[in-house]
Design an enzyme around this catalytic site. Sequence first.
Site, mmCIF file in Angstrom:
data_model
loop_
_atom_site.group_PDB
_atom_site.id
_atom_site.type_symbol
_atom_site.label_atom_id
_atom_site.label_comp_id
_atom_site.label_asym_id
_atom_site.label_seq_id
_atom_site.Cartn_x
_atom_site.Cartn_y
_atom_site.Cartn_z
ATOM 1 N N LYS A 1 -8.117 -11.064 -5.914
ATOM 2 C CA LYS A 1 -7.689 -9.730 -6.332
ATOM 3 C C LYS A 1 -7.295 -9.829 -7.797
ATOM 4 O O LYS A 1 -6.257 -10.408 -8.137
ATOM 5 C CB LYS A 1 -6.501 -9.256 -5.488
ATOM 6 C CG LYS A 1 -5.913 -7.933 -5.981
ATOM 7 C CD LYS A 1 -4.740 -7.486 -5.136
ATOM 8 C CE LYS A 1 -3.980 -6.364 -5.834
ATOM 9 N NZ LYS A 1 -2.818 -5.897 -5.058
ATOM 10 N N GLY B 1 4.158 -0.028 -5.335
ATOM 11 C CA GLY B 1 5.494 0.015 -4.753
ATOM 12 C C GLY B 1 6.191 1.353 -4.881
ATOM 13 O O GLY B 1 7.348 1.491 -4.488
ATOM 14 N N ALA C 1 -2.345 0.216 -3.446
ATOM 15 C CA ALA C 1 -1.096 0.581 -4.125
ATOM 16 C C ALA C 1 -0.734 2.048 -3.950
ATOM 17 O O ALA C 1 -1.576 2.937 -4.063
ATOM 18 C CB ALA C 1 -1.119 0.257 -5.619
ATOM 19 N N GLY C 2 0.539 2.267 -3.685
ATOM 20 C CA GLY C 2 1.116 3.606 -3.643
ATOM 21 C C GLY C 2 1.266 4.190 -2.257
ATOM 22 O O GLY C 2 1.978 5.177 -2.082
ATOM 23 N N ASN D 1 1.248 -3.029 1.378
ATOM 24 C CA ASN D 1 2.260 -4.084 1.384
ATOM 25 C C ASN D 1 3.660 -3.491 1.557
ATOM 26 O O ASN D 1 4.263 -3.566 2.617
ATOM 27 C CB ASN D 1 2.151 -4.938 0.124
ATOM 28 C CG ASN D 1 3.014 -6.203 0.167
ATOM 29 O OD1 ASN D 1 2.733 -7.151 -0.551
ATOM 30 N ND2 ASN D 1 4.040 -6.276 0.988
ATOM 31 N N SER D 2 4.164 -2.824 0.496
ATOM 32 C CA SER D 2 5.537 -2.316 0.548
ATOM 33 C C SER D 2 5.762 -1.390 1.741
ATOM 34 O O SER D 2 6.829 -1.417 2.364
ATOM 35 C CB SER D 2 5.869 -1.560 -0.737
ATOM 36 O OG SER D 2 5.684 -2.378 -1.866
#
Lengths: 66, 271
Positions: free
Chosen positions: B106, B167, B193-194, B215-216
């Site tokens: 990545k 995040g 992301a987001g 992830n987050s």
Amino acid sequence: MEVIVNDMPVEAAQDGSVATLLEKMRISGPAVAVLLNGELVPAAARASSRLCEGDRIELFRFVAGG
Amino acid sequence: MEVPVTVEDSWNAGGHRFSSRLLMGTGKFRDAKTMADAIRTSGAQLVTVALRRLAGGSGGTDDLLGPLLELPGITLMPNTSGARNAAEAIRAARLGRELSGSPFVKVEIHPDPRHLMPDPIETFEAARVLASEGFAVMPYMPADPVLARRLEDAGCASLMPLGSPIGSGRGLATAGMLRIIVRDARIPVIVDAGIRAPSEAAAALEMGCEAVLVNSAVAAAGDPVAMAAAFARAVAAGRDAFLAGLMPRGADAAMASATSPLTAFLSPVSP
């Protein structure tokens, strides 16, 4: 002789290799990737990669990340 | 009698076939066991990890990732986070491949820690070099259709445009651009992301994205393992909806289209 490992001075054996240095530091092989003076040293080449006075070694491992 | 044939719905990146459309990051979990349990529950097959220099003189075993590496069916995708330019990212990618044995990387180059927006120029340069070295390059990128085409032509295995800043949990703020990228791309598009809610992951799949990377949203959830399960179901539902084909959107927000007959309520039904 002295080499630099991740910016810290470390005493290494004369004619030592990357492999013997890692052994001395008790760092297990496959979990760590090695740069010698900025060049990647593959695991298979560690025993044959000789160290010289002042060499810069950088050790990396995986950490959690996204 | 014809026997119905079930064709597994899978996707392909860099010559590797995956059935799960949920990619997971390993950051921000409160402990390694929760991380491993969440990833197992998510069904993720591609999992990101980061690289860091060992703290001076410490041992080489990594307690955090130990439980992860015992999970079956996981392919690691080292990221290049921390790299500020293409040269650093290329170096990180080579180290990651040495450690993981995985061709996936990545590419993630974000020079400004306040917004963590990917540098498109350095990202393109790193992707070009790494693709030529045989990496399966998965670039974290701005949701820019022009850059997407350039990265595709450079030999990337997928495109990973952001939904909103890393995040931030601001969801698919780039939805309009994502639709253009999905429409034009010939390689998988993965929203990275987001994403905060499973419904946002479902929305990405509904618009034709091949997968999402989360992830987050899982790691920082009240119950990360339960949230991983919710995301797995949302991604599957979004994919099913895409394959089923959404109905056309009405042209006028003020106009309805009746689903029941509106006339003859009190009159006899004509034969």
